[in-house]
Design a protein around this motif. Sequence first.
Motif, PDB file in Angstrom:
ATOM      1  N   TRP A 152      46.934  29.135  36.501  1.00  0.00           N
ATOM      2  CA  TRP A 152      45.893  30.029  36.294  1.00  0.00           C
ATOM      3  C   TRP A 152      45.034  29.434  35.236  1.00  0.00           C
ATOM      4  O   TRP A 152      44.059  29.899  34.994  1.00  0.00           O
ATOM      5  CB  TRP A 152      46.558  31.434  35.563  1.00  0.00           C
ATOM      6  N   VAL A 153      45.497  28.181  34.378  1.00  0.00           N
ATOM      7  CA  VAL A 153      44.923  27.925  33.361  1.00  0.00           C
ATOM      8  C   VAL A 153      43.304  27.492  33.825  1.00  0.00           C
ATOM      9  O   VAL A 153      42.628  27.494  33.033  1.00  0.00           O
ATOM     10  CB  VAL A 153      45.708  26.512  32.749  1.00  0.00           C
ATOM     11  N   ALA A 154      43.215  26.767  34.732  1.00  0.00           N
ATOM     12  CA  ALA A 154      41.892  26.239  35.437  1.00  0.00           C
ATOM     13  C   ALA A 154      41.065  27.310  36.020  1.00  0.00           C
ATOM     14  O   ALA A 154      39.836  27.132  35.968  1.00  0.00           O
ATOM     15  CB  ALA A 154      42.028  25.288  36.352  1.00  0.00           C
ATOM     16  N   LEU A 155      41.250  28.847  35.936  1.00  0.00           N
ATOM     17  CA  LEU A 155      40.414  29.670  36.406  1.00  0.00           C
ATOM     18  C   LEU A 155      39.479  29.929  35.415  1.00  0.00           C
ATOM     19  O   LEU A 155      39.521  29.785  34.375  1.00  0.00           O
ATOM     20  CB  LEU A 155      41.203  30.774  36.602  1.00  0.00           C
ATOM     21  N   GLU A 156      38.311  30.213  35.958  1.00  0.00           N
ATOM     22  CA  GLU A 156      36.953  30.780  35.133  1.00  0.00           C
ATOM     23  C   GLU A 156      36.576  32.086  35.545  1.00  0.00           C
ATOM     24  O   GLU A 156      36.564  32.500  36.658  1.00  0.00           O
ATOM     25  CB  GLU A 156      35.760  29.751  35.382  1.00  0.00           C
ATOM     26  N   ALA A 157      35.999  32.709  34.384  1.00  0.00           N
ATOM     27  CA  ALA A 157      35.646  34.240  34.739  1.00  0.00           C
ATOM     28  C   ALA A 157      34.562  34.562  33.514  1.00  0.00           C
ATOM     29  O   ALA A 157      34.801  33.609  32.573  1.00  0.00           O
ATOM     30  CB  ALA A 157      36.846  35.109  34.677  1.00  0.00           C
ATOM     31  N   ARG A 158      33.881  35.426  33.687  1.00  0.00           N
ATOM     32  CA  ARG A 158      32.827  35.833  32.724  1.00  0.00           C
ATOM     33  C   ARG A 158      33.629  36.743  31.620  1.00  0.00           C
ATOM     34  O   ARG A 158      34.610  37.241  31.731  1.00  0.00           O
ATOM     35  CB  ARG A 158      32.000  36.941  33.518  1.00  0.00           C
ATOM     36  N   ALA A 159      33.280  36.107  30.351  1.00  0.00           N
ATOM     37  CA  ALA A 159      33.752  36.587  29.136  1.00  0.00           C
ATOM     38  C   ALA A 159      33.549  38.113  29.257  1.00  0.00           C
ATOM     39  O   ALA A 159      32.669  38.555  29.470  1.00  0.00           O
ATOM     40  CB  ALA A 159      33.317  35.983  27.920  1.00  0.00           C
ATOM     41  N   ALA A 160      34.523  38.763  28.712  1.00  0.00           N
ATOM     42  CA  ALA A 160      34.269  40.282  28.362  1.00  0.00           C
ATOM     43  C   ALA A 160      34.846  40.574  26.962  1.00  0.00           C
ATOM     44  O   ALA A 160      35.439  39.788  26.275  1.00  0.00           O
ATOM     45  CB  ALA A 160      35.281  40.922  29.387  1.00  0.00           C
ATOM     46  N   PRO A 161      34.328  41.543  26.520  1.00  0.00           N
ATOM     47  CA  PRO A 161      34.803  42.040  24.897  1.00  0.00           C
ATOM     48  C   PRO A 161      36.147  42.001  24.779  1.00  0.00           C
ATOM     49  O   PRO A 161      37.244  42.078  25.413  1.00  0.00           O
ATOM     50  CB  PRO A 161      34.423  43.487  24.798  1.00  0.00           C
ATOM     51  N   ASP A 162      36.429  41.384  23.489  1.00  0.00           N
ATOM     52  CA  ASP A 162      37.784  41.476  22.635  1.00  0.00           C
ATOM     53  C   ASP A 162      38.566  40.430  23.306  1.00  0.00           C
ATOM     54  O   ASP A 162      39.975  40.702  23.454  1.00  0.00           O
ATOM     55  CB  ASP A 162      38.448  43.029  22.885  1.00  0.00           C
ATOM     56  N   GLY A 163      38.276  39.324  23.687  1.00  0.00           N
ATOM     57  CA  GLY A 163      39.134  38.309  24.532  1.00  0.00           C
ATOM     58  C   GLY A 163      39.478  38.613  25.914  1.00  0.00           C
ATOM     59  O   GLY A 163      40.390  37.940  26.208  1.00  0.00           O
ATOM     60  N   ASP A 164      38.653  39.451  26.774  1.00  0.00           N
ATOM     61  CA  ASP A 164      39.283  39.927  27.927  1.00  0.00           C
ATOM     62  C   ASP A 164      38.590  39.034  28.759  1.00  0.00           C
ATOM     63  O   ASP A 164      37.713  38.091  28.469  1.00  0.00           O
ATOM     64  CB  ASP A 164      38.951  41.157  28.099  1.00  0.00           C
ATOM     65  N   ALA A 165      38.561  38.894  30.038  1.00  0.00           N
ATOM     66  CA  ALA A 165      37.805  38.190  31.074  1.00  0.00           C
ATOM     67  C   ALA A 165      37.796  38.746  32.445  1.00  0.00           C
ATOM     68  O   ALA A 165      38.669  39.652  32.735  1.00  0.00           O
ATOM     69  CB  ALA A 165      38.457  36.762  31.380  1.00  0.00           C
ATOM     70  N   ASP A 166      36.841  38.994  33.187  1.00  0.00           N
ATOM     71  CA  ASP A 166      36.667  39.603  34.441  1.00  0.00           C
ATOM     72  C   ASP A 166      37.366  38.806  35.393  1.00  0.00           C
ATOM     73  O   ASP A 166      36.668  37.839  35.981  1.00  0.00           O
ATOM     74  CB  ASP A 166      35.258  39.672  34.607  1.00  0.00           C
ATOM     75  N   LEU A 167      38.381  39.254  35.805  1.00  0.00           N
ATOM     76  CA  LEU A 167      39.206  38.585  37.114  1.00  0.00           C
ATOM     77  C   LEU A 167      39.451  39.710  38.006  1.00  0.00           C
ATOM     78  O   LEU A 167      39.929  40.655  37.858  1.00  0.00           O
ATOM     79  CB  LEU A 167      40.516  37.812  36.514  1.00  0.00           C
TER      80      LEU A 167
END
Length: 277
Positions: A152-167
């Motif tokens: 999972w480490v190499a996955l990229e996603a748009r940053a979301a609030p409070d250290g979240d990401a859109d997966l």
Amino acid sequence: MQTDAAIDALTDFVQRHRRLFVLTGAGVSTESGIPDYRDDKGYWKRPEPVRYQDFMGSQAVRQRYWACSMIGWPVMANARPGAAHLALARLEARDRVRLLLTQNVDGLHRAAGSASPVELHGRIDTVVCMECRRTLPRAEFQEQLESRNPDWVALEARAAPDGDADLHGLDFSQFFVPPCPHCGGILKPDVVFFGESVPPDRVAAARAALADSDAMLVVGSSLMVYSGFRFAQAAAAASLPIAALNLGRTRADDLLALKVQAPAGAALAAVVDRLNA
């Protein structure tokens, strides 16, 4: 209100009220690269954050949460204080802040030099066991997540609030969430989730400081969440003037003595410069 006139009015407000109760929200940290939750009308830009009951009651929800958090954590870990954080620390150093109460969980007020902010919703850089209540640094937990989920480490996603990401569109069922190393309990960020109560000692400390203040300044918060809005209600009930520096609508607009719609960092930096002059 034109920008110069707005800054003059805000400077005058700060100058006339020497014991400010300052409440900050996501708008002070967007300039540090941390996304916020709401638009200028106070509406959600994205789905609501995970709720406490769902996180505690579902392994699947915890897997999804921690997978997204693992990808999004670097945004929080690498964030640095912006102009708003630094300006508020300078105001505090001038003895103009009775208390800085923040709804943010990013720790940037402390990093900017504010001595003792009350972090209403906790700190995202700490993980707590919901059984034995022991804590560990989020950076240490990040290493565990990455080592147990290398694919999972190499996955990229748009940053979301409070250290979240859109997966989206992924199977989270194989994502491994390490348990508490001490008791095997459920690990959770040491922050107040939706549906969870703010610790009463933080509320009590904030209320005591508000009672000893002569005005309230809201910075970068729509106050749509009641945990923050109640302090504006309390200030109004005590006949304390309230000023807000926020881009867009706030829940307390009808309670305000002054509202300035401008970027928080530039506006506060200008206020501090004018006070110094």
